[in-house]
Design a protein around this motif. Structure first.
Motif, PDB file in Angstrom:
ATOM      1  N   PHE A 106     112.621  81.175 -26.313  1.00  0.00           N
ATOM      2  CA  PHE A 106     111.813  80.714 -25.668  1.00  0.00           C
ATOM      3  C   PHE A 106     111.151  79.743 -25.916  1.00  0.00           C
ATOM      4  O   PHE A 106     110.701  78.466 -26.550  1.00  0.00           O
ATOM      5  CB  PHE A 106     110.612  81.634 -24.760  1.00  0.00           C
ATOM      6  N   VAL A 107     110.214  80.116 -28.004  1.00  0.00           N
ATOM      7  CA  VAL A 107     108.863  80.154 -28.238  1.00  0.00           C
ATOM      8  C   VAL A 107     110.002  78.830 -29.507  1.00  0.00           C
ATOM      9  O   VAL A 107     109.999  77.785 -29.155  1.00  0.00           O
ATOM     10  CB  VAL A 107     108.375  80.971 -29.248  1.00  0.00           C
ATOM     11  N   ILE A 108     111.239  78.889 -29.904  1.00  0.00           N
ATOM     12  CA  ILE A 108     111.781  78.028 -30.915  1.00  0.00           C
ATOM     13  C   ILE A 108     112.373  76.948 -30.210  1.00  0.00           C
ATOM     14  O   ILE A 108     112.777  76.006 -30.204  1.00  0.00           O
ATOM     15  CB  ILE A 108     112.667  78.701 -31.111  1.00  0.00           C
ATOM     16  N   GLU A 109     112.662  77.112 -28.728  1.00  0.00           N
ATOM     17  CA  GLU A 109     113.437  76.072 -28.297  1.00  0.00           C
ATOM     18  C   GLU A 109     111.885  75.135 -27.668  1.00  0.00           C
ATOM     19  O   GLU A 109     112.430  74.071 -27.681  1.00  0.00           O
ATOM     20  CB  GLU A 109     114.188  76.610 -26.886  1.00  0.00           C
ATOM     21  N   LEU A 123      99.054  83.255 -31.503  1.00  0.00           N
ATOM     22  CA  LEU A 123      98.257  84.166 -31.625  1.00  0.00           C
ATOM     23  C   LEU A 123      99.092  85.354 -31.180  1.00  0.00           C
ATOM     24  O   LEU A 123     100.170  85.538 -30.804  1.00  0.00           O
ATOM     25  CB  LEU A 123      97.570  84.435 -30.278  1.00  0.00           C
ATOM     26  N   GLY A 124      98.581  86.596 -32.030  1.00  0.00           N
ATOM     27  CA  GLY A 124      99.564  87.130 -32.288  1.00  0.00           C
ATOM     28  C   GLY A 124     100.500  88.086 -33.548  1.00  0.00           C
ATOM     29  O   GLY A 124     101.519  88.298 -32.891  1.00  0.00           O
ATOM     30  N   LEU A 178     100.842  72.909 -29.703  1.00  0.00           N
ATOM     31  CA  LEU A 178     102.094  73.872 -29.005  1.00  0.00           C
ATOM     32  C   LEU A 178     100.770  75.183 -29.668  1.00  0.00           C
ATOM     33  O   LEU A 178     100.880  75.542 -30.841  1.00  0.00           O
ATOM     34  CB  LEU A 178     103.354  73.611 -29.631  1.00  0.00           C
ATOM     35  N   ILE A 179     100.764  75.722 -28.398  1.00  0.00           N
ATOM     36  CA  ILE A 179      99.680  77.257 -29.201  1.00  0.00           C
ATOM     37  C   ILE A 179     100.672  78.386 -28.012  1.00  0.00           C
ATOM     38  O   ILE A 179     101.603  77.843 -27.252  1.00  0.00           O
ATOM     39  CB  ILE A 179      98.800  77.546 -28.439  1.00  0.00           C
ATOM     40  N   TYR A 180     101.654  79.116 -28.739  1.00  0.00           N
ATOM     41  CA  TYR A 180     102.450  79.998 -28.054  1.00  0.00           C
ATOM     42  C   TYR A 180     102.013  81.543 -28.279  1.00  0.00           C
ATOM     43  O   TYR A 180     100.992  81.823 -30.034  1.00  0.00           O
ATOM     44  CB  TYR A 180     104.030  80.226 -28.901  1.00  0.00           C
ATOM     45  N   HIS A 181     102.627  82.812 -27.728  1.00  0.00           N
ATOM     46  CA  HIS A 181     102.190  84.114 -28.671  1.00  0.00           C
ATOM     47  C   HIS A 181     103.197  84.772 -27.118  1.00  0.00           C
ATOM     48  O   HIS A 181     103.909  84.024 -26.810  1.00  0.00           O
ATOM     49  CB  HIS A 181     100.925  84.343 -28.184  1.00  0.00           C
ATOM     50  N   VAL A 182     103.886  85.690 -27.859  1.00  0.00           N
ATOM     51  CA  VAL A 182     105.250  86.849 -27.241  1.00  0.00           C
ATOM     52  C   VAL A 182     104.353  88.246 -27.321  1.00  0.00           C
ATOM     53  O   VAL A 182     103.977  88.674 -28.609  1.00  0.00           O
ATOM     54  CB  VAL A 182     106.478  87.004 -28.401  1.00  0.00           C
ATOM     55  N   GLY A 183     104.549  88.486 -26.394  1.00  0.00           N
ATOM     56  CA  GLY A 183     104.365  89.862 -26.171  1.00  0.00           C
ATOM     57  C   GLY A 183     103.038  89.761 -25.989  1.00  0.00           C
ATOM     58  O   GLY A 183     103.035  91.589 -27.084  1.00  0.00           O
ATOM     59  N   PHE A 210     104.161  81.384 -22.769  1.00  0.00           N
ATOM     60  CA  PHE A 210     104.135  82.632 -23.719  1.00  0.00           C
ATOM     61  C   PHE A 210     105.032  83.880 -23.024  1.00  0.00           C
ATOM     62  O   PHE A 210     104.721  83.514 -21.590  1.00  0.00           O
ATOM     63  CB  PHE A 210     102.878  83.530 -23.774  1.00  0.00           C
ATOM     64  N   ASN A 211     105.707  85.268 -23.064  1.00  0.00           N
ATOM     65  CA  ASN A 211     105.695  85.534 -21.848  1.00  0.00           C
ATOM     66  C   ASN A 211     104.890  86.711 -21.455  1.00  0.00           C
ATOM     67  O   ASN A 211     104.228  87.351 -22.186  1.00  0.00           O
ATOM     68  CB  ASN A 211     107.059  86.769 -21.562  1.00  0.00           C
ATOM     69  N   THR A 212     104.830  87.734 -20.774  1.00  0.00           N
ATOM     70  CA  THR A 212     104.113  88.533 -20.111  1.00  0.00           C
ATOM     71  C   THR A 212     105.004  90.095 -20.124  1.00  0.00           C
ATOM     72  O   THR A 212     106.634  89.975 -19.170  1.00  0.00           O
ATOM     73  CB  THR A 212     103.780  88.031 -19.267  1.00  0.00           C
ATOM     74  N   PRO A 213     104.928  90.970 -19.081  1.00  0.00           N
ATOM     75  CA  PRO A 213     104.905  92.137 -18.764  1.00  0.00           C
ATOM     76  C   PRO A 213     105.047  91.476 -17.555  1.00  0.00           C
ATOM     77  O   PRO A 213     103.725  91.247 -16.851  1.00  0.00           O
ATOM     78  CB  PRO A 213     104.164  92.928 -19.061  1.00  0.00           C
TER      79      PRO A 213
END
Length: 339
Positions: A106-109, A123-124, A178-183, A210-213
Motif C-alpha cells: 500500500f505504501v510502496i504503490e 511515523l512509527g 507523503l506521510i505514511y504509517h502502518v500499524g 495508513f492502515n488501521t485495525p
C-alpha cells in the motif's frame, strides 16, 4: 511503570471515550495478555471505536524484549532488508516487502508515483525496513519513532534518516509530499488529533496514508479484542467509515477494506454458526518469550462442527453467498490535503 499502578489504573472503567470524548460508552471487561498488564476494554456508542487505556512507555519495552511475535519479526525483517539495501537491489527489496504484507505494498504503490527527491515522513518507522525502499528510490525520507531502540537500529542499518518522535528534527520538518504509517494509529493516545496535525504537515495535494485495525475483525461471540495484537501495544480498534465521518471536512478521504480469502471467510462464517465463543487470554510473563513465541490460543472445542458446516457450504457451491470477513488490519485510509 509498576505493576501495581498499572493494575489500579487499567481496571478502572473510563468516564469518556479517549478518541472522541463522548460519555456514551459501554465497558466490556478486562483483558490481560501480559501478567501485570490488565487493560479495561470499552465501546464508544458515539464514534464506534473500541478502546483501552494508552501507555506510551510500553513500546520500547516490546522492541527490546520481542515479547510479541511481530516485534521479533521486525528484527528479522530489518536484517533481510538491510542486505538488499546495501546491495542496492531496489527491485528485490520491493518484492520482499510486498510479499511480507499488503500494508507495505500500500505504501510502496503510493510512493512510486512521487518524483525523485519528494519529501516523505514515516511515523512509527520501527527499525527502518519500510523506509529503506523509499530511501533507495531516491526520496527524501525522515522516519520517526518513540522507541530509542528502534531509531538506533534503523540508523545503524539504513543511515541518518531517522529520529525520535519528540526530537527537534522531527518537530520542524515538512511540508511533505507523503506521510505514511502502518500499524501505528491504533497504538497512539489521540488518533484523530494526531491525524489532523499530520494533515497540516502536508503540501497542498499531499497524501497521508495508513492502515488501521478494523473493529469488525472481532468476529467471535463476546470477543473483546484482536488476539494477534494485544494491549498495551494496540489500544484502539476503528469501525469502517470512521475516518470519513471524522475528517471529510478537512481532507478528501478514501477508505478501502481488505477481506480474507473466500475459503477463510467460509471457515469463519461456519465458526460463527457453530457458536464459537471468544475466551479471555491466559496472561503470560512479559519476559517469557524473548523470541516472540508468546501466543494466546483459543480452546479447540467445537471445531468438528465448524468443519462440517464449512464442508457442506463448499460442497453445495453456496460459498459465494457467504459474507466476506475483514482482515484484522485491513482498513486502508488515504487522506489528500485540499489545495
Amino acid at each position: 511503570m509498576s505493576t501495581s499502578n498499572a493494575t489500579s489504573e487499567n481496571l478502572h472503567a473510563p468516564r469518556q471515550c479517549r478518541i472522541c470524548g463522548s460519555h456514551d460508552i459501554l465497558p466490556l471487561g478486562v483483558v490481560e495478555y501480559f501478567s501485570g498488564y490488565p487493560w479495561q476494554v470499552s465501546d464508544c456508542r458515539a464514534c464506534g471505536c473500541r478502546f483501552t487505556r494508552h501507555d506510551d512507555s510500553v513500546h520500547d519495552i516490546f522492541h527490546q524484549s520481542g515479547a510479541i511475535s511481530y516485534y521479533a519479526e521486525y528484527r528479522y525483517l530489518a536484517e533481510q532488508t538491510r542486505r538488499l539495501f546495501v546491495a542496492g537491489d531496489r527491485t528485490g527489496l520491493q518484492q520482499h516487502l510486498v510479499n511480507v504484507s499488503p500494508k507495505y505494498r500500500f505504501v510502496i504503490e503510493a510512493a512510486e508515483g512521487l518524483d525523485r527527491g519528494a519529501s516523505c515522513l514515516e511515523l512509527g518507522c520501527s527499525r527502518g525496513y519500510l523506509s529503506s525502499w523509499l530511501i533507495l528510490a531516491g526520496l527524501d525520507v525522515l522516519g520517526v519513532d518513540v522507541s530509542p531502540e528502534a531509531v538506533s537500529a534503523a540508523t545503524a542499518s539504513f543511515g541518518d534518516h531517522f529520529a525520535l518522535a519528540d526530537s527537534p528534527r522531527a518537530m520542524v520538518g515538512g511540508p511533505y509530499d507523503l506521510i505514511y504509517h502502518v500499524g501505528l494509529i491504533g497504538c497512539v493516545a489521540d488518533p484523530v488529533g494526531l491525524t489532523r496535525s499530520l494533515l497540516e504537515k502536508l503540501k497542498p495535494g499531499g497524501k497521508l496514508i495508513f492502515n488501521t485495525p478494523n473493529r469488525d475483525a472481532c468476529w467471535m461471540r463476546d470477543q473483546h479484542w484482536i488476539d494477534t495484537t494485544p494491549p498495551p501495544d494496540l489500544v484502539t480498534l476503528f469501525p469502517p467509515g470512521f475516518w470519513k465521518e471524522q475528517l471529510s471536512t478537512v481532507a478528501d478521504v478514501q477508505e478501502t477494506i481488505q477481506n480474507r480469502t473466500p475459503q477463510q471467510s467460509v471457515r469463519i462464517w461456519a465458526a460463527q454458526r457453530a457458536g464459537r465463543k471468544w475466551h479471555k487470554p491466559r496472561p503470560q510473563p512479559l519476559e517469557s518469550s524473548p523470541n516472540g513465541s508468546g501466543v494466546w490460543h483459543q480452546p479447540p472445542g467445537g471445531r468438528w462442527l465448524e468443519r462440517m458446516i464449512a464442508k457442506s457450504i463448499n460442497s453445495t457451491g453456496l460459498s459465494r453467498f457467504v459474507p466476506a470477513v475483514t482482515m484484522e488490519f485491513g482498513l486502508y485510509v488515504t487522506l489528500t490535503r485540499r489545495a
